[in-house]
Design an enzyme around this catalytic site. Sequence first.
Site: not given
Ligand code: IPE
Ligand code: IPE
Ligand code: MG
Length: 244
Positions: A20-21, A25, A33, A68, A204
């Site tokens: 995630d993130g 970033w 994005r 997603n 864990e």
């Molecule tokens: C979880 O991340 C799914 C993946 C990393 C593919 P999200 O960004 O979709 O999760 P939420 O919305 O913060 O719970």
């Molecule tokens: C994780 O990064 C990748 C996917 C869920 C596809 P995000 O796209 O959720 O990144 P943030 O959470 O918006 O930072």
């Molecule tokens: Mg995310």
Amino acid sequence: MGKGQLQTEKLPRHIAIIMDGNGRWAKQHHLPRIMGHRRGSESVREVVRECRQLGIEALTLYAFSTENWNRPKAEIRALMALLKKFIRSEMLELHQNNIRVKMIGDLSKLPEDVMPAVREIMDFTGNNTGMTLNVALSYSGRDDILRAIRNLVADRRTKASDITEDFFSSCLDTAGQPDPDLLIRTSGELRVSNFLLWQIAYSELYITDVLWPDFGKKDLAKALRDFQTRRRRFGLTDEQMRNG
Ligand code: IPE
Ligand code: IPE
Ligand code: MG
């Protein structure tokens, strides 16, 4: 592998990662994005290599959740294009490293144009034995469980008394693999977001504020060192564990 030795005999057999993130970033770097996703795919490459080198049996990466699909169409399109590109550029190296790639999730929801690449990498690497890399695409833990139940109901041969925990595990997308010992989530969110729900019963948890595109082998080593300090009791008492 950085400070503090890793005990090679105490490594997880299966590591699962909620990557995630990427969006955060990109925002930090004033980029769209999709650039975050692109950088995120470089972290995938580094972490896969490192896990293989460490001799990890299975690595499961959460790449795209069923939820997603509700993101803006343009982001979904870009993510699918990135997936295709990643498969094409990494397939040979993954194969040479004896890695079996398994795409898990409801693959019937994927756009038709990504399916040839998805099928190709699974076929091409299907007999490899060095490590299993599960890539969770259009995946959610609830959906994994529901698909398993639907298959069981449709099959009709299964008796209620056949449905043990081991049997049910063998009906899920991760059939035949040990449950994750370690679940890592990047970017600091304290939730599971519908990832492997059944399989993480005794995993864990390790959550880091590091954003996925910044996550590399040093961060993995840190997670593993932390994992090695955990006392896994599986419901037993410390004393029972000692007398093992
Ligand atoms: C979880 O991340 C799914 C993946 C990393 C593919 P999200 O960004 O979709 O999760 P939420 O919305 O913060 O719970
Ligand atoms: C994780 O990064 C990748 C996917 C869920 C596809 P995000 O796209 O959720 O990144 P943030 O959470 O918006 O930072
Ligand atoms: Mg995310």
